[in-house]
Write a protein that holds these residues in place. Structure first.
Motif, PDB file in Angstrom:
ATOM      1  N   VAL A  41      31.863  33.876  40.052  1.00 20.41           N
ATOM      2  CA  VAL A  41      31.661  35.309  39.834  1.00 20.41           C
ATOM      3  C   VAL A  41      32.942  36.044  40.234  1.00 20.41           C
ATOM      4  O   VAL A  41      33.342  35.986  41.388  1.00 20.41           O
ATOM      5  CB  VAL A  41      30.456  35.833  40.637  1.00 20.41           C
ATOM      6  N   PRO A  42      33.600  36.714  39.289  1.00 26.83           N
ATOM      7  CA  PRO A  42      34.880  37.378  39.604  1.00 26.83           C
ATOM      8  C   PRO A  42      34.676  38.664  40.397  1.00 26.83           C
ATOM      9  O   PRO A  42      33.613  39.294  40.331  1.00 26.83           O
ATOM     10  CB  PRO A  42      35.452  37.677  38.216  1.00 26.83           C
ATOM     11  N   HIS A  43      35.709  39.055  41.125  1.00 22.79           N
ATOM     12  CA  HIS A  43      35.668  40.312  41.847  1.00 22.79           C
ATOM     13  C   HIS A  43      35.787  41.506  40.893  1.00 22.79           C
ATOM     14  O   HIS A  43      35.295  42.602  41.186  1.00 22.79           O
ATOM     15  CB  HIS A  43      36.796  40.365  42.875  1.00 22.79           C
ATOM     16  N   MET A  44      36.432  41.288  39.759  1.00 23.89           N
ATOM     17  CA  MET A  44      36.607  42.370  38.796  1.00 23.89           C
ATOM     18  C   MET A  44      36.592  41.786  37.392  1.00 23.89           C
ATOM     19  O   MET A  44      37.094  40.683  37.162  1.00 23.89           O
ATOM     20  CB  MET A  44      37.936  43.103  39.048  1.00 23.89           C
ATOM     21  N   VAL A  45      36.005  42.523  36.453  1.00 22.29           N
ATOM     22  CA  VAL A  45      35.949  42.110  35.047  1.00 22.29           C
ATOM     23  C   VAL A  45      36.578  43.209  34.201  1.00 22.29           C
ATOM     24  O   VAL A  45      36.248  44.387  34.353  1.00 22.29           O
ATOM     25  CB  VAL A  45      34.493  41.876  34.589  1.00 22.29           C
ATOM     26  N   VAL A  46      37.498  42.816  33.312  1.00 21.84           N
ATOM     27  CA  VAL A  46      38.148  43.764  32.411  1.00 21.84           C
ATOM     28  C   VAL A  46      38.184  43.166  31.011  1.00 21.84           C
ATOM     29  O   VAL A  46      38.031  41.965  30.832  1.00 21.84           O
ATOM     30  CB  VAL A  46      39.590  44.101  32.862  1.00 21.84           C
ATOM     31  N   ILE A  89      46.829  37.547  47.076  1.00 15.94           N
ATOM     32  CA  ILE A  89      47.142  37.062  45.730  1.00 15.94           C
ATOM     33  C   ILE A  89      45.953  37.351  44.821  1.00 15.94           C
ATOM     34  O   ILE A  89      44.809  37.084  45.177  1.00 15.94           O
ATOM     35  CB  ILE A  89      47.425  35.552  45.740  1.00 15.94           C
ATOM     36  N   ALA A  90      46.228  37.898  43.636  1.00 18.28           N
ATOM     37  CA  ALA A  90      45.189  38.093  42.624  1.00 18.28           C
ATOM     38  C   ALA A  90      45.403  37.104  41.491  1.00 18.28           C
ATOM     39  O   ALA A  90      46.524  36.944  41.005  1.00 18.28           O
ATOM     40  CB  ALA A  90      45.220  39.526  42.080  1.00 18.28           C
ATOM     41  N   VAL A  91      44.345  36.432  41.093  1.00 17.36           N
ATOM     42  CA  VAL A  91      44.383  35.485  39.982  1.00 17.36           C
ATOM     43  C   VAL A  91      43.719  36.143  38.775  1.00 17.36           C
ATOM     44  O   VAL A  91      42.596  36.651  38.875  1.00 17.36           O
ATOM     45  CB  VAL A  91      43.656  34.173  40.337  1.00 17.36           C
ATOM     46  N   GLY A 105      40.250  31.807  48.328  1.00 17.72           N
ATOM     47  CA  GLY A 105      40.241  33.071  49.039  1.00 17.72           C
ATOM     48  C   GLY A 105      41.078  34.165  48.400  1.00 17.72           C
ATOM     49  O   GLY A 105      41.475  35.122  49.072  1.00 17.72           O
ATOM     50  N   MET A 106      41.336  34.049  47.101  1.00 15.30           N
ATOM     51  CA  MET A 106      42.137  35.035  46.391  1.00 15.30           C
ATOM     52  C   MET A 106      41.233  36.064  45.714  1.00 15.30           C
ATOM     53  O   MET A 106      40.016  35.882  45.632  1.00 15.30           O
ATOM     54  CB  MET A 106      43.026  34.342  45.362  1.00 15.30           C
ATOM     55  N   PRO A 136      33.024  37.043  49.419  1.00 10.22           N
ATOM     56  CA  PRO A 136      33.583  38.185  50.143  1.00 10.22           C
ATOM     57  C   PRO A 136      35.114  38.163  50.114  1.00 10.22           C
ATOM     58  O   PRO A 136      35.734  37.105  50.158  1.00 10.22           O
ATOM     59  CB  PRO A 136      33.069  37.989  51.574  1.00 10.22           C
ATOM     60  N   HIS A 137      35.694  39.368  50.014  1.00 11.00           N
ATOM     61  CA  HIS A 137      37.145  39.490  49.993  1.00 11.00           C
ATOM     62  C   HIS A 137      37.526  40.692  50.848  1.00 11.00           C
ATOM     63  O   HIS A 137      36.822  41.707  50.823  1.00 11.00           O
ATOM     64  CB  HIS A 137      37.654  39.663  48.559  1.00 11.00           C
ATOM     65  N   PRO A 138      38.609  40.597  51.609  1.00 12.66           N
ATOM     66  CA  PRO A 138      38.945  41.687  52.537  1.00 12.66           C
ATOM     67  C   PRO A 138      39.300  43.006  51.875  1.00 12.66           C
ATOM     68  O   PRO A 138      39.220  44.050  52.514  1.00 12.66           O
ATOM     69  CB  PRO A 138      40.148  41.138  53.318  1.00 12.66           C
ATOM     70  N   PHE A 139      39.684  42.997  50.616  1.00 16.22           N
ATOM     71  CA  PHE A 139      40.030  44.242  49.945  1.00 16.22           C
ATOM     72  C   PHE A 139      38.810  44.796  49.223  1.00 16.22           C
ATOM     73  O   PHE A 139      38.149  44.090  48.469  1.00 16.22           O
ATOM     74  CB  PHE A 139      41.173  44.040  48.958  1.00 16.22           C
TER      75      PHE A 139
END
Length: 208
Positions: free
Chosen positions: A24-29, A139-141, A157-158, A199-202
């Protein structure tokens, strides 16, 4: 260039069965034009690691897709060429004789291609070692595949950004294209059941 069979992808499926949130991605575009690179930078992301095929370019092309030129310029303006890297399961791997494909893409796009032994979703230590001074969370993938790009980033952890609108299936690896369609259905299934990304710190919830 023909991409060889990705055995690590099979093992990746087993990890997802144990922990579905890993895909599950942190963001979808839709595509990179929908990424606000300035906000990413301001939130603390320091490095962008892009997949190439169907993220920046058509499959097996060494040219940036023409519709992305302005977005690519803005990406470089915000992060600098040295903080942008391409990590692909074709160029920069053992499938790329003498890394000639990687060199062509570097000349065309103006950023480095990671030379790596292990294909995504494995090989996270190779990317982390390349930016040894940074924690993985910075780092963002960015890529179009859940079982390779997103899984790769989340396992390490990215921050993960999923590209859901590919450039074209023409010339694409037929197996990859088939799996991609399956991935879309799995993501919808997980989201309907409230599965969240790791979970991600940002906190980037303001970015849609």
């Amino acid at each position: 260039m023909v991409q060889s069979f990705n055995l690590s992808g099979i093992f990746g499926v087993l990890k997802v069965l144990k922990n579905p949130q890993l895909i599950v991605p942190h963001m979808v575009v839709n595509d990179i034009r929908n990424i606000n690179f300035e906000i990413l930078k301001n939130k603390g992301i320091q490095v962008l690691a892009f997949d190439k095929d169907n993220t920046l370019a058509a499959p097996y092309s060494d040219k940036l897709h023409e519709d992305f030129e302005n977005a690519w310029k803005e990406c470089k303006r915000q992060f600098g060429n040295e903080n942008i890297i391409i990590i692909s399961n074709s160029i920069g791997t053992d499938d790329d004789p003498e890394y000639r494909g990687a060199q062509k893409v570097e000349n065309s796009l103006g950023v480095s291609v990671l030379r790596h032994k292990y294909k995504k979703p494995n090989g996270g230590t190779e990317l982390i070692s390349h930016f040894a001074s940074l924690p993985p969370a910075q780092i963002a993938v960015i890529g179009d595949r859940l079982l390779t790009d997103v899984l790769f980033g989340n396992m390490n952890g990215m921050f993960t950004i999923f590209i859901k609108q590919i450039i074209t299936e023409k010339g694409d690896n037929k197996v990859a294209a088939m799996i991609r369609r399956f991935e879309y259905r799995i993501l919808d299934y997980l989201k309907d059941r409230g599965v969240k990304p790791p979970p991600h710190p940002f906190t980037l919830n303001s970015i849609k």
